[in-house]
Motif scaffolding. Structure first.
Motif, PDB file in Angstrom:
ATOM      1  N   GLN A  85       6.457  -1.900  -8.499  1.00  0.00           N
ATOM      2  CA  GLN A  85       6.791  -2.893  -7.489  1.00  0.00           C
ATOM      3  C   GLN A  85       7.180  -4.235  -8.098  1.00  0.00           C
ATOM      4  OE1 GLN A  85       3.944  -3.007  -4.142  1.00  0.00           O
ATOM      5  NE2 GLN A  85       2.860  -1.284  -5.078  1.00  0.00           N
ATOM      6  N   VAL A  86       8.080  -4.918  -7.409  1.00  0.00           N
ATOM      7  CA  VAL A  86       8.352  -6.331  -7.654  1.00  0.00           C
ATOM      8  C   VAL A  86       8.092  -7.037  -6.330  1.00  0.00           C
ATOM      9  CG1 VAL A  86      10.036  -8.103  -8.236  1.00  0.00           C
ATOM     10  CG2 VAL A  86      10.066  -5.902  -9.443  1.00  0.00           C
ATOM     11  N   ALA A  87       7.092  -7.899  -6.297  1.00  0.00           N
ATOM     12  CA  ALA A  87       6.728  -8.600  -5.065  1.00  0.00           C
ATOM     13  C   ALA A  87       7.275 -10.016  -5.083  1.00  0.00           C
ATOM     14  CB  ALA A  87       5.214  -8.622  -4.904  1.00  0.00           C
ATOM     15  N   GLY A 140      -1.412  -3.775 -12.728  1.00  0.00           N
ATOM     16  CA  GLY A 140      -0.381  -3.337 -13.657  1.00  0.00           C
ATOM     17  C   GLY A 140       0.614  -2.367 -13.065  1.00  0.00           C
ATOM     18  N   ILE A 141       0.747  -2.367 -11.718  1.00  0.00           N
ATOM     19  CA  ILE A 141       1.658  -1.428 -11.064  1.00  0.00           C
ATOM     20  C   ILE A 141       3.003  -2.081 -10.733  1.00  0.00           C
ATOM     21  CG2 ILE A 141      -0.207  -0.023 -10.153  1.00  0.00           C
ATOM     22  CD1 ILE A 141       0.098  -1.421  -7.473  1.00  0.00           C
ATOM     23  N   GLY A 142       3.232  -3.248 -11.284  1.00  0.00           N
ATOM     24  CA  GLY A 142       4.469  -3.977 -11.049  1.00  0.00           C
ATOM     25  C   GLY A 142       4.284  -5.411 -11.474  1.00  0.00           C
ATOM     26  N   THR A 161       0.819  -1.205   0.000  1.00  0.00           N
ATOM     27  CA  THR A 161       0.000   0.000   0.000  1.00  0.00           C
ATOM     28  C   THR A 161       0.854   1.256   0.000  1.00  0.00           C
ATOM     29  OG1 THR A 161      -1.717  -1.196   1.222  1.00  0.00           O
ATOM     30  CG2 THR A 161      -1.864   1.197   1.195  1.00  0.00           C
ATOM     31  N   THR A 162       1.923   1.259   0.779  1.00  0.00           N
ATOM     32  CA  THR A 162       2.791   2.436   0.829  1.00  0.00           C
ATOM     33  C   THR A 162       3.453   2.688  -0.515  1.00  0.00           C
ATOM     34  OG1 THR A 162       3.218   2.047   3.190  1.00  0.00           O
ATOM     35  CG2 THR A 162       4.757   3.490   2.022  1.00  0.00           C
ATOM     36  N   ALA A 163       3.927   1.629  -1.163  1.00  0.00           N
ATOM     37  CA  ALA A 163       4.534   1.782  -2.487  1.00  0.00           C
ATOM     38  C   ALA A 163       3.501   2.243  -3.511  1.00  0.00           C
ATOM     39  CB  ALA A 163       5.172   0.469  -2.928  1.00  0.00           C
ATOM     40  N   ALA A 164       2.285   1.713  -3.422  1.00  0.00           N
ATOM     41  CA  ALA A 164       1.236   2.115  -4.355  1.00  0.00           C
ATOM     42  C   ALA A 164       0.884   3.593  -4.179  1.00  0.00           C
ATOM     43  CB  ALA A 164      -0.003   1.250  -4.160  1.00  0.00           C
ATOM     44  N   ALA A 203      12.109  -9.711 -13.736  1.00  0.00           N
ATOM     45  CA  ALA A 203      10.987  -9.022 -13.096  1.00  0.00           C
ATOM     46  C   ALA A 203      11.221  -7.512 -13.069  1.00  0.00           C
ATOM     47  CB  ALA A 203      10.793  -9.555 -11.680  1.00  0.00           C
ATOM     48  N   LEU A 204      12.449  -7.109 -12.795  1.00  0.00           N
ATOM     49  CA  LEU A 204      12.769  -5.680 -12.787  1.00  0.00           C
ATOM     50  C   LEU A 204      12.622  -5.074 -14.178  1.00  0.00           C
ATOM     51  CD1 LEU A 204      15.844  -5.563 -10.392  1.00  0.00           C
ATOM     52  CD2 LEU A 204      13.709  -4.295 -10.103  1.00  0.00           C
ATOM     53  N   ARG A 205      12.895  -5.873 -15.185  1.00  0.00           N
ATOM     54  CA  ARG A 205      12.762  -5.367 -16.556  1.00  0.00           C
ATOM     55  C   ARG A 205      11.329  -4.886 -16.805  1.00  0.00           C
ATOM     56  NH1 ARG A 205      14.488  -9.623 -18.904  1.00  0.00           N
ATOM     57  NH2 ARG A 205      16.667  -9.002 -18.623  1.00  0.00           N
ATOM     58  N   THR A 206      10.356  -5.608 -16.262  1.00  0.00           N
ATOM     59  CA  THR A 206       8.960  -5.190 -16.392  1.00  0.00           C
ATOM     60  C   THR A 206       8.658  -3.985 -15.510  1.00  0.00           C
ATOM     61  OG1 THR A 206       8.227  -7.447 -16.900  1.00  0.00           O
ATOM     62  CG2 THR A 206       6.571  -5.919 -16.052  1.00  0.00           C
ATOM     63  N   ALA A 207       9.114  -4.039 -14.268  1.00  0.00           N
ATOM     64  CA  ALA A 207       8.794  -2.966 -13.322  1.00  0.00           C
ATOM     65  C   ALA A 207       9.391  -1.627 -13.730  1.00  0.00           C
ATOM     66  CB  ALA A 207       9.280  -3.354 -11.929  1.00  0.00           C
ATOM     67  N   LEU A 208      10.530  -1.647 -14.401  1.00  0.00           N
ATOM     68  CA  LEU A 208      11.246  -0.411 -14.718  1.00  0.00           C
ATOM     69  C   LEU A 208      10.845   0.199 -16.060  1.00  0.00           C
ATOM     70  CD1 LEU A 208      14.780  -1.454 -13.401  1.00  0.00           C
ATOM     71  CD2 LEU A 208      13.252   0.266 -12.393  1.00  0.00           C
TER      72      LEU A 208
END
Length: 413
Positions: free
Chosen positions: A330-332, A350-352, A321-324, A368-373
């Protein structure tokens, strides 16, 4: 008006209660919080001038030593937590108008019994929807009590979950109740939850699906305002380069993946990014003395995440929630409990992206970071950030005080 808030768990259980306590006090209530006696919880509550009464044993030694999924020692821990409600919390709640409880079932079942004995209003609060009976999902497995994998009827599984809860905690609860002159209950879980539990999650991040058998009251997430400045050396690091990727597992009760600091830093460097590593209860640390990484202890995540390129975390309700709210991709990496649920919500919005499996490799985390970034994920995270409610604690505090003022049944049943 006097209110007692009872909680037991890691940081994700204590921080929201602190937020509610502050808002209740601002609205004129007298508030005391019964919480685990861990030093960091006492310090955090003292920072916001909330009186804390230590309850039960420290959490950190428990969650950092218990094998995930293991039921070894569970009965003893449950008995300790329940006894603390009937002893410490009952004494604190004497003469109060309301008791709000969150945490594991031995805590909330004990807390409702205390409220019943004292004849005061009781509210059960969950900071995630996973444990609340719903026809739309399977119940989480209880420690040492796996659910039949071939059963697909969710209602049948929730009925079985109630039976398991009775087997695990029924005799324990009814023995305590008898000691204070209360009659036995025949459904521990539903007694603790009541017919109208509160769900303290954001309706965009975590919508409650209707219809269901529960009249769930969704207040929004309880995130207290955090005005603490970031440490000067951290600010200097942030100011002297591109936005870093944050990595942290917080006070998650699951064990962090082995060698996760090295894996994360190498994956982040593979993208030409800098890193901020949070020690947390997993005691993460840097892997070398290069100046592209910085390690932090307890800091203001609300301020830090606003300056992060992405947030790699364990998928807890609070961190998600804080990151959102900060608009950070995000990468969870969910380790257990309700964390897979939050990882799925990150993906659905779609926020990570969720990591496939709890133990990353450099290659899998880099993917995963490739998608998040990507700019697309950043744009989506920014858009969703504008929809996240910021008034959860105000909604909850106002509802509670209004309910007590109106009178009516002492428990939300």
């Amino acid at each position: 008006m006097r209110v007692v808030l009872s909680t037991y768990g890691s940081r994700g259980s204590v921080e929201p209660i602190a937020g509610l306590a502050v808002r209740l006090r601002e609205l004129g209530a007298q508030v005391r919080v019964c919480a685990p006696p861990d030093e960091e919880f006492a310090k955090r509550l003292a920072e916001v001038c909330v009186e804390m009464v230590p309850t039960g044993g420290p959490v950190r030694p428990l969650v950092t030593s218990v094998t995930p999924g293991s039921a070894v020692g569970l009965a003893q821990r449950a008995a300790m937590l329940m006894a603390a409600q009937f002893e410490t919390v009952a004494a604190v709640a004497e003469g109060c108008d309301a008791l709000v409880a969150t945490g594991p079932l031995p805590v909330t079942a004990g807390a409702r019994s205390v409220a019943e004995k004292l004849g005061i209003r009781y509210v059960h609060v969950s900071h995630q929807p996973v444990s609340l009976p719903s026809p739309y999902r399977r119940p989480p497995a209880r420690r040492g009590r796996p659910l039949p994998p071939d059963e697909t009827d969710n209602r049948a599984l929730w009925d079985l979950d109630a039976q398991l809860a009775n087997t695990m905690f029924g005799e324990m609860l009814n023995t305590q109740r008898a000691s204070v002159g209360l009659p036995p209950v025949d459904n521990v879980r539903d007694y603790a939850f009541t017919d109208q539990p509160w769900l303290a999650t954001d309706p965009v991040l975590s919508p409650w699906q209707q219809p269901s058998d529960l009249d769930v009251v969704q207040t929004g997430a309880w995130i207290p305002a955090d005005e603490r400045p970031l440490p000067a050396k951290l600010v200097e690091f942030l100011d002297t380069g591109t936005p870093p990727v944050y990595v942290g597992f917080g006070s998650t009760p699951m064990s962090a993946p082995k060698d996760v600091a090295r894996v994360a830093i190498e994956a982040i460097r593979a993208h030409g990014r800098r890193a901020v590593v949070s020690r947390g209860w997993a005691e993460l640390d840097l892997i070398d003395d290069q100046d592209d990484c910085f390690v932090v202890g307890e800091v203001n995540h609300q301020a830090l995440f606003r300056r992060a390129a992405a947030v790699v975390h364990h998928g807890s309700a609070g961190t998600t929630t804080t990151a959102a709210r900060a608009g950070a991709p995000q990468v969870a990496l969910p380790q257990g409990g309700d964390q897979p649920y939050w990882a799925d919500r990150v993906a659905d919005l779609g926020i990570g992206t969720p990591h496939d499996g709890p133990a990353p490799t450099v290659e899998s985390l880099s993917a995963a970071l490739r998608t998040a970034l990507t700019p697309e994920t950043r744009a989506r995270a920014t858009a969703v950030a504008g929809t996240i409610r910021t008034d959860g604690v105000t909604v909850a505090a106002t509802m509670l005080l209004d309910a007590v003022s109106r009178g009516g049944p002492p428990a939300s049943a």
